[in-house]
Motif scaffolding. Structure first.
Motif, mmCIF file in Angstrom:
data_model
loop_
_atom_site.group_PDB
_atom_site.id
_atom_site.type_symbol
_atom_site.label_atom_id
_atom_site.label_comp_id
_atom_site.label_asym_id
_atom_site.label_seq_id
_atom_site.Cartn_x
_atom_site.Cartn_y
_atom_site.Cartn_z
ATOM 1 N N LYS A 28 -9.102 -5.783 13.279
ATOM 2 C CA LYS A 28 -8.236 -6.845 13.569
ATOM 3 C C LYS A 28 -8.276 -8.063 12.260
ATOM 4 C CE LYS A 28 -10.744 -7.341 17.081
ATOM 5 N NZ LYS A 28 -11.366 -7.638 18.276
ATOM 6 N N GLY A 29 -7.049 -8.269 12.149
ATOM 7 C CA GLY A 29 -6.903 -8.647 10.870
ATOM 8 C C GLY A 29 -5.597 -10.090 10.959
ATOM 9 N N VAL A 30 -6.193 -11.782 11.215
ATOM 10 C CA VAL A 30 -5.117 -11.726 10.969
ATOM 11 C C VAL A 30 -4.652 -12.816 9.703
ATOM 12 C CG1 VAL A 30 -4.878 -14.583 12.067
ATOM 13 C CG2 VAL A 30 -6.080 -13.088 13.065
ATOM 14 N N ILE A 31 -3.549 -12.928 9.641
ATOM 15 C CA ILE A 31 -3.083 -13.647 7.643
ATOM 16 C C ILE A 31 -2.179 -15.160 8.546
ATOM 17 C CG2 ILE A 31 -1.102 -13.455 6.521
ATOM 18 C CD1 ILE A 31 -1.908 -10.175 6.632
ATOM 19 N N LEU A 32 -3.120 -16.307 8.052
ATOM 20 C CA LEU A 32 -2.120 -17.164 8.249
ATOM 21 C C LEU A 32 -1.518 -17.934 7.080
ATOM 22 C CD1 LEU A 32 -5.373 -18.126 10.123
ATOM 23 C CD2 LEU A 32 -3.188 -18.370 10.846
ATOM 24 N N SER A 33 -0.763 -18.676 7.191
ATOM 25 C CA SER A 33 -0.231 -19.814 6.314
ATOM 26 C C SER A 33 -1.760 -20.593 5.103
ATOM 27 C CB SER A 33 0.876 -20.546 6.860
ATOM 28 O OG SER A 33 0.530 -21.948 7.279
ATOM 29 N N SER A 54 1.118 -1.319 -0.456
ATOM 30 C CA SER A 54 0.210 0.165 0.350
ATOM 31 C C SER A 54 0.648 1.281 0.264
ATOM 32 C CB SER A 54 -0.851 -0.123 1.284
ATOM 33 O OG SER A 54 -0.026 -0.113 2.382
ATOM 34 N N ARG A 55 2.174 1.262 -0.043
ATOM 35 C CA ARG A 55 3.089 2.415 0.726
ATOM 36 C C ARG A 55 3.204 3.265 1.598
ATOM 37 N NH1 ARG A 55 4.877 -0.995 -2.884
ATOM 38 N NH2 ARG A 55 5.549 0.619 -4.737
ATOM 39 N N ILE A 90 -1.594 -7.977 3.729
ATOM 40 C CA ILE A 90 -1.274 -6.695 4.424
ATOM 41 C C ILE A 90 -2.068 -5.165 3.654
ATOM 42 C CG2 ILE A 90 0.243 -4.425 5.383
ATOM 43 C CD1 ILE A 90 2.289 -7.266 5.986
ATOM 44 N N SER A 91 -2.082 -4.922 2.438
ATOM 45 C CA SER A 91 -2.596 -3.847 2.086
ATOM 46 C C SER A 91 -4.050 -3.688 2.376
ATOM 47 C CB SER A 91 -1.915 -3.837 0.487
ATOM 48 O OG SER A 91 -0.755 -3.704 0.401
ATOM 49 N N GLU A 114 5.029 -11.378 -1.779
ATOM 50 C CA GLU A 114 4.038 -10.264 -2.899
ATOM 51 C C GLU A 114 2.601 -10.702 -1.755
ATOM 52 O OE1 GLU A 114 3.000 -7.857 -5.659
ATOM 53 O OE2 GLU A 114 4.729 -8.797 -4.986
ATOM 54 N N GLY A 115 2.631 -11.684 -2.079
ATOM 55 C CA GLY A 115 1.142 -12.532 -1.090
ATOM 56 C C GLY A 115 1.264 -11.337 -0.046
#
Length: 259
Positions: free
Chosen positions: A207-212, A52-53, A252-253, A246-247
């Motif tokens: 709130k966000g969660v990033i998982l594999s 997102s810069r 995140i963005s 990249e993913g």
């Protein structure tokens, strides 16, 4: 790198301040996991075309990466959180978004609670300790801190190298303070055993969660029940920043846009 005096003795916290002209008063703080360093983990993520810069602070926690490593330092998750809160106050940020990976998610969660109405979006990436993590940190804390510093740290590095699957992680791990590794391991085990999911659910912010890619429906469900948006990044294991930068940048963005 940017510097911040961590205490009255002049020990220095170091961090990269990227895209400083973008939303300058509301940066995204990157908090790395145990044995990692934001300066090595996240540049490929930040440089991605999918990012997102937003103004981004890639922080090397005390005892890690390029930051100082005093033998007498305090390296628990609570101590690290307090220093980051001090940094935010000193920089007079009107608000911050927070990213925390693995055991760094405990610090990120504590920081979001501490900042209260100044906390924007909280993003946790592979948060908490899996079975491997608990086993690994329990192996560290089974000895005293002095024993780990004098003998255990070198033996642990040799063990990781022999496994042959930790080459990227070995870089920042090998230059970390053994005192920091030991103290953070101790507090991470305590954090993981506590009701941190409940704390996350009670937190009133985006709130966000990033998982594999290996996340189960149970993994996803417990975070959704805590009020989090969940996104899984393909072609990844626990170290998402290494496996698919990249993913991770795209995830995140997406979560920053929801805030």
């Amino acid at each position: 790198m940017n510097t911040f005096a961590a205490d009255e003795t002049g020990h220095i916290l170091r961090y990269l301040d990227l895209y400083p002209d973008s939303n300058a008063a509301n940066p995204l703080l990157f908090i790395h996991g145990l044995g990692c360093a934001s300066s090595s983990d996240y540049p490929p993520v930040i440089a991605s075309e999918s990012y997102s810069r937003q103004r981004s602070l890639l922080i090397d926690l005390m005892g890690s990466g390029f930051s100082d490593k005093p033998e007498s330092g305090a390296y628990s998750s609570a101590a690290q959180m307090a220093l980051l809160s001090h940094l935010i106050d000193a920089q007079a940020f009107s608000g911050v978004d927070i990213f925390g990976h693995s055991a760094g998610a405990f610090i990120a969660l504590k920081l979001a609670r501490e900042l209260s109405n100044r906390s924007g979006t909280l993003i946790l990436c592979e948060p908490g300790l899996n079975e491997y993590g608990v086993s690994m940190l329990s192996e560290i804390t089974a000895m005293s801190e002095d024993e780990f510093v004098e003998q255990g740290f070198a033996a642990f590095l040799a063990e990781l190298k022999a496994q042959g699957t930790n080459d990227a992680w070995l870089g920042p791990f090998s230059v970390a303070s053994p005192h920091a590794i030991y103290q953070w391991a101790t507090s991470a085990l305590d954090d993981n055993a506590g009701d941190w999911i409940g704390d996350l659910a009670r937190l009133e912010c985006e709130k966000g969660v990033i998982l594999s890619a290996s996340a189960t429906s149970e993994d996803i469900g417990k975070f959704e029940q805590a009020g989090c948006v969940v996104q899984c990044v393909p072609d990844t294991a626990h170290m998402i920043a290494y496996d698919n930068p990249e993913g991770l940048a795209e995830a995140i963005s997406d979560m920053l846009r929801m805030g």
